[in-house]
Each structure stands twice: as structure tokens, then as C-alpha cells.
Design a protein around this motif. Structure first.
Motif: not given
Length: 242
Positions: A41-48, A52-55, A63-67
């Protein structure tokens, strides 16, 4: 180990036993490291997409993840802009891949450059035993003529220790890498040579950025083209990707 081996479906519901952390970053990391402790994992941030968060994984993949980290998704996220569906996942992954590839010094590659300053470049993950790799190599002079620099990276399809791997090591360890690559792509024997070389490292990087076969062509903007493309078409694509 592939970061995607653990994801067999589009959406995975994680077990309720996963401990929730105080914020999305911690919760998502806790879930992913439970699935695979060494997930890069390099970074986790909010997606557009709200909620939904993008990993961002090492190598540019997403990858995408729920909060709360309870749901993960592997796939493409699109945004409708007028009548066009824009692949936001591909855009983000391409930027990550470009960052990884462009950080590698050309001294670690086998490079065929135009006589005049290059207008664009492509990075090709190659295997010397691959028929379409040989066909692409036969068109390198035409690509050079059209202003495209060709940068080769090693991807022995049969893995470390295979015949293709040993040939690629000999190419990278040759006094004249270009001449050795020409021999290999002509199905001629390359004089055996050994040295400290980046072949295994490049093979691992190829797997990380999503290479599954050869030739795999990375454009200057990080977009990947799987498979052979004729020189005129490939040059046109490469020039547009700068």
C-alpha cells in the motif's frame, strides 16, 4: 506475491471480526493487511465517488474500499462526462505506472534511439523467446525513423531460472546490449554472460504493474498496450501519449 491474488470477485465482504480503526485510512489498512500482510500500500485517499476510497498500490494499481474497510472492490470506476464514459481507474493507474517506469534509469534498459532527438518513447517488457516480441523488434528501425525511442525491460515469461531468463541475463550482461538483443530476437545464440543485472527486478516490476504477457508496451503517459502493434500505428499512439 500478487496483491490481486486475494481478490477473487468484484466485491468481497470482509469478516466482521476485522477490528475497525478510528479513521478510514486505518480501517482500510487493517482490513487489507489481514488479507495480505505484505500488501504494498502506498496511499489511501477519497475517490471521486462519494464514500468510496481508492487504495494506491506500489506499481500504480488501484483497489477501492468502503470507509470502514468492510468492503473491497477491484475494477474500473467510470465517470460520465456528456456522452462519454471516462475510465477514472485507468487514468489513475496510468499515472502511477508512468511514475514507476520513468523513475528507472535508461542505463538499466536496452535502448534503441533515433538518430535525431526522440519525439516520444515506449518501454517494452520483452521476452526473447516470444514470436510477437521478435516481430516488434524487426520494426524498431521503423519506429526510430518515426522518432520513437524503444526502451526494453526484461520479462522472462517462464520465470526466474528459465531459458528465457538466462538469455535475457546474457543480453543485459553483454558488452554491447543492442547487438546481443539483435541476436536474441533473430533466434541466434547469445554468448553466455553473467553480471550484476536487473532482470529479476524488472520481471517483478512487470508483474506489479500488470504485465501478463509479452510484448507489453508502456507509453510515455503510463498507459499499457498489451501485445504487438504495427510500427505506424504504434508510433502514432506513442506520439499522442506524450
Amino acid at each position: 506475491m500478487s496483491a490481486f491474488r486475494v481478490l477473487s470477485g468484484a466485491i468481497l465482504g470482509l469478516a466482521a471480526s476485522v477490528a475497525l480503526a478510528a479513521d478510514p485510512d486505518q480501517a482500510i489498512r487493517a482490513s487489507l493487511t489481514k488479507l495480505q500482510p505484505d500488501m504494498p500500500i502506498e496511499a489511501i485517499a477519497e475517490s471521486p465517488f462519494t464514500g468510496l476510497f481508492q487504495v494506491h498500490l506500489k506499481g500504480g494499481r488501484l483497489l477501492y474500499a468502503s470507509a470502514d474497510g468492510q468492503f473491497l472492490m477491484q475494477g474500473n470506476l467510470y465517470q460520465m462526462k456528456g456522452d462519454e464514459a471516462v475510465n477514472l481507474t485507468r487514468q489513475a493507474e496510468s499515472k502511477g505506472i508512468a511514475k514507476e517506469i520513468n523513475a528507472i534509469p535508461t542505463s538499466e534498459m536496452v535502448v534503441f534511439s533515433p538518430k535525431e532527438p526522440a519525439k516520444a518513447h515506449i518501454t517494452v517488457f520483452t521476452d526473447t523467446d516470444c514470436g510477437y516480441c521478435q516481430k516488434l523488434h524487426s520494426e524498431v528501425p521503423e519506429l526510430n525513423r518515426r522518432g520513437i525511442e524503444v526502451r526494453y525491460m526484461a520479462f522472462p515469461r517462464q520465470g526466474i531460472g528459465s531459458h528465457g531468463y538466462n538469455t535475457l541475463v546474457s543480453v543485459w550482461c553483454a558488452k554491447d546490449r543492442q547487438a546481443a538483443m539483435n541476436l536474441a530476437k533473430s533466434r541466434e545464440d547469445v554468448p553466455a554472460a553473467t553480471c550484476t543485472n536487473p532482470v529479476a527486478k524488472q520481471y517483478e516490476l512487470g508483474q506489479m504493474v500488470g504485465v501478463s504477457g509479452t510484448p507489453s508496451i508502456i507509453l510515455g503517459n503510463g498507459e499499457m498496450i498489451p501485445g504487438y502493434q504495427p510500427a505506424p500505428q504504434l508510433a502514432e499512439i506513442a506520439l499522442k501519449a506524450q
